[in-house]
Design an enzyme around this catalytic site. Structure first.
Site, PDB file in Angstrom:
ATOM      1  N   TYR A 145       0.816  -1.272   0.123  1.00  0.00           N
ATOM      2  CA  TYR A 145      -0.063   0.086   0.113  1.00  0.00           C
ATOM      3  C   TYR A 145       0.629   1.258   0.078  1.00  0.00           C
ATOM      4  CZ  TYR A 145      -3.637  -3.305   0.968  1.00  0.00           C
ATOM      5  OH  TYR A 145      -4.688  -4.440   0.991  1.00  0.00           O
ATOM      6  N   ASN A 173     -13.235   3.818  -1.138  1.00  0.00           N
ATOM      7  CA  ASN A 173     -12.328   2.594  -0.847  1.00  0.00           C
ATOM      8  C   ASN A 173     -12.998   2.022   0.229  1.00  0.00           C
ATOM      9  OD1 ASN A 173     -10.358   0.644  -0.691  1.00  0.00           O
ATOM     10  ND2 ASN A 173      -8.698   1.991  -0.839  1.00  0.00           N
ATOM     11  N   HIS A 216      -9.173   1.668  -5.523  1.00  0.00           N
ATOM     12  CA  HIS A 216      -8.156   0.792  -4.647  1.00  0.00           C
ATOM     13  C   HIS A 216      -6.847   1.177  -5.001  1.00  0.00           C
ATOM     14  CE1 HIS A 216     -11.627  -1.992  -3.546  1.00  0.00           C
ATOM     15  NE2 HIS A 216     -11.731  -1.837  -4.941  1.00  0.00           N
ATOM     16  N   LEU A 217      -6.054   1.196  -3.778  1.00  0.00           N
ATOM     17  CA  LEU A 217      -4.538   1.494  -4.024  1.00  0.00           C
ATOM     18  C   LEU A 217      -3.926   0.319  -4.687  1.00  0.00           C
ATOM     19  CD1 LEU A 217      -4.519   2.477  -0.385  1.00  0.00           C
ATOM     20  CD2 LEU A 217      -3.337   3.941  -1.822  1.00  0.00           C
ATOM     21  N   SER A 218      -4.313  -0.893  -4.497  1.00  0.00           N
ATOM     22  CA  SER A 218      -3.529  -2.167  -5.167  1.00  0.00           C
ATOM     23  C   SER A 218      -4.485  -2.490  -6.064  1.00  0.00           C
ATOM     24  CB  SER A 218      -3.542  -3.229  -4.154  1.00  0.00           C
ATOM     25  OG  SER A 218      -4.550  -3.580  -3.558  1.00  0.00           O
ATOM     26  N   ARG A 278      -9.992 -11.712  -3.486  1.00  0.00           N
ATOM     27  CA  ARG A 278      -9.881 -10.246  -3.774  1.00  0.00           C
ATOM     28  C   ARG A 278     -10.557  -9.851  -5.184  1.00  0.00           C
ATOM     29  NH1 ARG A 278      -7.162  -7.880   0.588  1.00  0.00           N
ATOM     30  NH2 ARG A 278      -5.373  -9.181   1.271  1.00  0.00           N
TER      31      ARG A 278
HETATM   32  C1  DQA Z   1      -7.585  -2.227  -0.836  1.00  0.00           C
HETATM   33  C2  DQA Z   1      -7.897  -3.830  -1.423  1.00  0.00           C
HETATM   34  C3  DQA Z   1      -8.577  -4.734  -0.703  1.00  0.00           C
HETATM   35  O1  DQA Z   1      -8.789  -6.082  -0.919  1.00  0.00           O
HETATM   36  C4  DQA Z   1      -7.985  -4.636   0.824  1.00  0.00           C
HETATM   37  O2  DQA Z   1      -8.833  -5.426   1.692  1.00  0.00           O
HETATM   38  C5  DQA Z   1      -7.757  -3.149   1.422  1.00  0.00           C
HETATM   39  C6  DQA Z   1      -7.428  -2.240   0.538  1.00  0.00           C
HETATM   40  C7  DQA Z   1      -6.871  -1.408  -1.703  1.00  0.00           C
HETATM   41  O3  DQA Z   1      -7.047  -0.071  -1.580  1.00  0.00           O
HETATM   42  O4  DQA Z   1      -5.759  -1.950  -2.310  1.00  0.00           O
HETATM   43  O5  DQA Z   1      -8.124  -2.925   2.814  1.00  0.00           O
HETATM   44  O6  DQA Z   1      -9.146  -1.957  -0.967  1.00  0.00           O
END
Ligand code: DQA
Length: 150
Positions: A22, A73, A99-101, A110
Site C-alpha cells: 500500500y 475505498n 483501490h490502491l492495489s 480479492r
Molecule cells: C484495498 C484492497 C482490498 O482488497 C483490501 O482489503 C484493502 C485495501 C486497496 O485499496 O487496495 O483493505 O481496498
C-alpha cells in the site's frame, strides 16, 4: 461540487500497513495532496473513514444530500459486503470505487467486487494516484454534463 472521500477498514493505518503493498505514505499525506488537487478544480472534499461496515453505511446515508458523489475505498468490504452494495444503491449517489492495489493481481478472494455493479466506475492499482484519478473523473464527468446541457 462537494465529494465525500470515504475509506474502509485499516486504511487509517496507511504508511505502516503492509507498505510493500500500500506504499509508505500516510493517509494524512495522501489526503492533503488530494485536497490541494480538489481546490485547484474548485471541488470541496469531505473525508471520512470507518473500520466497521455500519459506520460506512451510516456515512453514506448521512452525507447523501450534502455531496454530489463519493470516492469510496471499501477495503475488504469490497469483496463481501452486500449491505454496503445495497446502501450505495439506496442513496443513489454516483460512487467511484477506488483501490490502491490491484485486487485482481492479488489473492483470489480479492478478485470479486460485490459493490462494483452499484458504482459508476472503478479505479484500482495506481496507489494513492487512484484517488486523484477518481477526483479527475468526477470533475471531467461534471464538465461533460455541462457541455451536453448547453
Ligand atoms: C484495498 C484492497 C482490498 O482488497 C483490501 O482489503 C484493502 C485495501 C486497496 O485499496 O487496495 O483493505 O481496498
Amino acid at each position: 461540487m462537494r465529494l465525500l472521500v470515504l475509506n474502509g477498514p485499516s486504511l487509517n493505518l496507511l504508511g505502516e500497513r503492509e507498505p510493500g503493498v500500500y506504499g509508505q505514505e500516510t493517509w494524512d499525506e495522501i489526503a492533503a495532496r488530494l485536497a490541494r488537487s480538489a481546490a485547484k478544480f474548485g471541488v470541496e472534499l469531505a473525508f471520512d473513514q470507518h473500520n466497521s461496515e455500519g459506520g460506512l453505511i451510516d456515512a453514506l446515508q448521512r452525507e447523501r444530500r450534502s455531496v454530489q458523489g463519493v470516492i469510496l475505498n471499501p477495503g475488504a468490504y469490497t469483496h463481501y459486503s452486500y449491505a454496503l452494495r445495497d446502501a450505495i444503491a439506496a442513496v443513489a449517489l454516483p460512487v467511484i470505487e477506488v483501490h490502491l492495489s490491484l485486487p485482481e493481481a492479488r489473492e483470489r478472494f480479492r478478485h470479486r467486487s460485490v459493490i462494483a455493479a452499484a458504482c459508476i466506475g472503478r479505479i484500482a492499482g495506481f496507489g494513492a494516484l487512484s484517488y486523484e484519478l477518481a477526483l479527475e473523473a468526477f470533475v471531467r464527468r461534471a464538465g461533460a454534463a455541462e457541455v451536453t446541457e448547453e
